[in-house]
Design a protein around this motif. Structure first.
Motif, PDB file in Angstrom:
ATOM      1  N   UNK A 173     -32.086 -67.286 -14.080  1.00  0.00           N
ATOM      2  CA  UNK A 173     -31.281 -67.402 -15.307  1.00  0.00           C
ATOM      3  C   UNK A 173     -32.085 -67.934 -16.493  1.00  0.00           C
ATOM      4  N   UNK A 174     -32.893 -68.987 -16.316  1.00  0.00           N
ATOM      5  CA  UNK A 174     -33.658 -69.463 -17.486  1.00  0.00           C
ATOM      6  C   UNK A 174     -34.605 -68.401 -18.045  1.00  0.00           C
ATOM      7  N   UNK A 175     -35.210 -67.616 -17.165  1.00  0.00           N
ATOM      8  CA  UNK A 175     -36.145 -66.586 -17.629  1.00  0.00           C
ATOM      9  C   UNK A 175     -35.406 -65.480 -18.396  1.00  0.00           C
ATOM     10  N   UNK A 176     -34.248 -65.066 -17.882  1.00  0.00           N
ATOM     11  CA  UNK A 176     -33.473 -64.029 -18.579  1.00  0.00           C
ATOM     12  C   UNK A 176     -33.051 -64.515 -19.962  1.00  0.00           C
ATOM     13  N   UNK A 177     -32.551 -65.757 -20.035  1.00  0.00           N
ATOM     14  CA  UNK A 177     -32.139 -66.295 -21.340  1.00  0.00           C
ATOM     15  C   UNK A 177     -33.329 -66.392 -22.290  1.00  0.00           C
ATOM     16  N   UNK A 178     -34.476 -66.806 -21.742  1.00  0.00           N
ATOM     17  CA  UNK A 178     -35.670 -66.908 -22.588  1.00  0.00           C
ATOM     18  C   UNK A 178     -36.106 -65.523 -23.071  1.00  0.00           C
ATOM     19  N   UNK A 179     -36.054 -64.527 -22.190  1.00  0.00           N
ATOM     20  CA  UNK A 179     -36.436 -63.162 -22.585  1.00  0.00           C
ATOM     21  C   UNK A 179     -35.567 -62.660 -23.737  1.00  0.00           C
ATOM     22  N   UNK A 180     -34.253 -62.913 -23.649  1.00  0.00           N
ATOM     23  CA  UNK A 180     -33.353 -62.473 -24.726  1.00  0.00           C
ATOM     24  C   UNK A 180     -33.735 -63.134 -26.044  1.00  0.00           C
ATOM     25  N   UNK A 181     -34.075 -64.428 -25.967  1.00  0.00           N
ATOM     26  CA  UNK A 181     -34.495 -65.170 -27.165  1.00  0.00           C
ATOM     27  C   UNK A 181     -35.784 -64.574 -27.743  1.00  0.00           C
ATOM     28  N   UNK A 182     -36.755 -64.316 -26.875  1.00  0.00           N
ATOM     29  CA  UNK A 182     -38.037 -63.764 -27.340  1.00  0.00           C
ATOM     30  C   UNK A 182     -37.874 -62.364 -27.915  1.00  0.00           C
ATOM     31  N   UNK A 183     -36.833 -61.651 -27.480  1.00  0.00           N
ATOM     32  CA  UNK A 183     -36.582 -60.315 -28.016  1.00  0.00           C
ATOM     33  C   UNK A 183     -35.621 -60.347 -29.198  1.00  0.00           C
ATOM     34  N   UNK A 184     -35.372 -61.562 -29.727  1.00  0.00           N
ATOM     35  CA  UNK A 184     -34.666 -61.673 -31.000  1.00  0.00           C
ATOM     36  C   UNK A 184     -33.151 -61.711 -30.940  1.00  0.00           C
ATOM     37  N   UNK A 185     -32.610 -62.088 -29.795  1.00  0.00           N
ATOM     38  CA  UNK A 185     -31.141 -62.145 -29.713  1.00  0.00           C
ATOM     39  C   UNK A 185     -30.584 -63.128 -30.731  1.00  0.00           C
ATOM     40  N   UNK A 186     -29.464 -62.744 -31.307  1.00  0.00           N
ATOM     41  CA  UNK A 186     -28.768 -63.647 -32.230  1.00  0.00           C
ATOM     42  C   UNK A 186     -27.355 -63.941 -31.761  1.00  0.00           C
ATOM     43  N   UNK A 187     -26.758 -62.953 -31.044  1.00  0.00           N
ATOM     44  CA  UNK A 187     -25.332 -63.152 -30.742  1.00  0.00           C
ATOM     45  C   UNK A 187     -25.128 -64.079 -29.537  1.00  0.00           C
ATOM     46  N   UNK A 188     -23.924 -64.647 -29.516  1.00  0.00           N
ATOM     47  CA  UNK A 188     -23.568 -65.662 -28.521  1.00  0.00           C
ATOM     48  C   UNK A 188     -23.520 -65.071 -27.110  1.00  0.00           C
ATOM     49  N   UNK A 189     -23.934 -65.842 -26.136  1.00  0.00           N
ATOM     50  CA  UNK A 189     -23.788 -65.489 -24.722  1.00  0.00           C
ATOM     51  C   UNK A 189     -22.785 -66.458 -24.100  1.00  0.00           C
ATOM     52  N   UNK A 190     -21.789 -65.898 -23.402  1.00  0.00           N
ATOM     53  CA  UNK A 190     -20.778 -66.722 -22.728  1.00  0.00           C
ATOM     54  C   UNK A 190     -21.167 -66.828 -21.252  1.00  0.00           C
ATOM     55  N   UNK A 191     -21.242 -68.051 -20.726  1.00  0.00           N
ATOM     56  CA  UNK A 191     -21.610 -68.241 -19.314  1.00  0.00           C
ATOM     57  C   UNK A 191     -20.463 -68.943 -18.581  1.00  0.00           C
ATOM     58  N   UNK A 192     -20.036 -68.335 -17.456  1.00  0.00           N
ATOM     59  CA  UNK A 192     -18.899 -68.840 -16.685  1.00  0.00           C
ATOM     60  C   UNK A 192     -19.347 -69.255 -15.285  1.00  0.00           C
ATOM     61  N   UNK A 193     -18.742 -70.323 -14.793  1.00  0.00           N
ATOM     62  CA  UNK A 193     -18.965 -70.740 -13.417  1.00  0.00           C
ATOM     63  C   UNK A 193     -18.128 -71.975 -13.155  1.00  0.00           C
ATOM     64  N   UNK A 194     -18.078 -72.395 -11.914  1.00  0.00           N
ATOM     65  CA  UNK A 194     -17.401 -73.660 -11.621  1.00  0.00           C
ATOM     66  C   UNK A 194     -18.079 -74.778 -12.405  1.00  0.00           C
ATOM     67  N   UNK A 195     -17.327 -75.810 -12.783  1.00  0.00           N
ATOM     68  CA  UNK A 195     -17.879 -76.860 -13.640  1.00  0.00           C
ATOM     69  C   UNK A 195     -19.147 -77.456 -13.028  1.00  0.00           C
ATOM     70  N   UNK A 196     -19.129 -77.683 -11.700  1.00  0.00           N
ATOM     71  CA  UNK A 196     -20.326 -78.299 -11.102  1.00  0.00           C
ATOM     72  C   UNK A 196     -21.515 -77.325 -11.108  1.00  0.00           C
ATOM     73  N   UNK A 197     -21.241 -76.041 -11.096  1.00  0.00           N
ATOM     74  CA  UNK A 197     -22.321 -75.043 -11.202  1.00  0.00           C
ATOM     75  C   UNK A 197     -22.868 -75.027 -12.633  1.00  0.00           C
ATOM     76  N   UNK A 198     -21.954 -75.064 -13.601  1.00  0.00           N
ATOM     77  CA  UNK A 198     -22.368 -75.090 -15.010  1.00  0.00           C
ATOM     78  C   UNK A 198     -23.222 -76.344 -15.271  1.00  0.00           C
ATOM     79  N   UNK A 199     -22.820 -77.483 -14.706  1.00  0.00           N
ATOM     80  CA  UNK A 199     -23.616 -78.714 -14.894  1.00  0.00           C
ATOM     81  C   UNK A 199     -25.047 -78.510 -14.404  1.00  0.00           C
ATOM     82  N   UNK A 200     -25.180 -77.842 -13.258  1.00  0.00           N
ATOM     83  CA  UNK A 200     -26.523 -77.611 -12.696  1.00  0.00           C
ATOM     84  C   UNK A 200     -27.305 -76.581 -13.510  1.00  0.00           C
TER      85      UNK A 200
END
Ligand code: ZN
Length: 250
Positions: free
Chosen positions: A70-97
């Motif tokens: 996940x960190x690499x995918x998010x970084x790739x989108x940033x390096x390719x100039x993404x501007x729009x919001x990404x929504x990420x869903x998961x259980x709260x304890x998963x989101x914390x991690x």
């Protein structure tokens, strides 16, 4: 038109033809990515999907084969100039991690990073996640070794449910009730928070679904025999998902 594109279909240990299980659902409004154990960037492009069209990302649970890239995918989108919001869903304890994982990479210092909205879910059944004109999505906690969610999606042309990693689970039977397509794991490790093909077939029967697609299986297994085993408990159409397979709802 709504399309499901399987980007990976393997259980935790992949092979040359089967990456770790993850897929996208492409509707008129955007692309929903389910899990990110493998960076999907290259395969999205291979399948003609612009990675910037990914609007939503579901992280079913915090096992490496579902979240580690996940960190690499998010970084790739940033390096390719993404501007729009990404929504990420998961259980709260998963989101914390997930947030802690990104903090290890000092992602807050990545200059000009696009907005990310985290949606931490409680451990409940039929939690509403997305409600838009072209798709509605709910999640329920499955029966895995760590907290994990199955996902139900309803769109104008049909409906699907993804079990995520789970042993046979009543909450998933309820979540999958009467959907057109149940995508169920078939890790074939009975009693370890996973399901056999026979058990996946039984869940499909109990939920009254139209068709069953097996995913998250041993990539070295004989696929025809996986299908035959699921046929013992389910009369409907059964497919063993393959990497880069597309299912179109029209
Ligand atoms: Zn797992």
């Amino acid at each position: 038109m709504t399309e499901i594109i399987f980007l990976g279909t393997s259980k935790a240990v992949p092979n040359l033809e089967h990456q770790n299980s993850h897929f996208v659902v492409k509707s008129n409004e955007g692309v929903i990515l389910v899990d990110c154990g493998v960076n999907p960037l290259v395969r999205l492009k291979l399948m003609g999907i612009d990675p910037h069209d990914v609007t939503d990302l579901f992280v079913t649970h915090f096992h490496p084969d579902h979240v580690s890239d996940l960190p690499l995918f998010l970084m790739n989108l940033w390096l390719e100039g993404r501007e729009k919001t990404l929504e990420i869903y998961g259980l709260q304890e998963v989101i914390n991690k997930v947030e802690a994982l990104l903090e290890i990479y000092d992602w807050e210092s990545w200059e000009g990073f696009y907005p990310v909205n985290f949606h931490g879910l409680p451990q409940e059944e039929m939690m509403p996640c997305i409600e838009s004109e072209s798709i509605q999505v709910w999640a329920s906690v499955s029966c895995h070794s760590v907290p994990s969610i199955g996902i139900r999606m309803v769109f104008p042309e049909g409906s699907l449910c993804y079990s995520s990693d789970t042993s046979p689970c009543e909450a998933i039977v309820r979540l999958a009730k009467n959907v057109d397509l149940l995508i169920h794991e078939a890790t074939d490790e009975n009693g370890h928070g996973h399901s056999t093909p026979e058990q996946a077939g039984q869940v499909a029967t109990d939920a009254g679904v139209q068709s069953l697609t097996l995913i998250h299986y041993d990539p070295y297994a004989d696929l025809e025999s996986l299908k035959k085993r699921a046929e013992k408990t389910f009369d409907g159409n059964i497919v063993v998902a393959l990497d880069l397979m597309t299912v179109t709802f029209t």
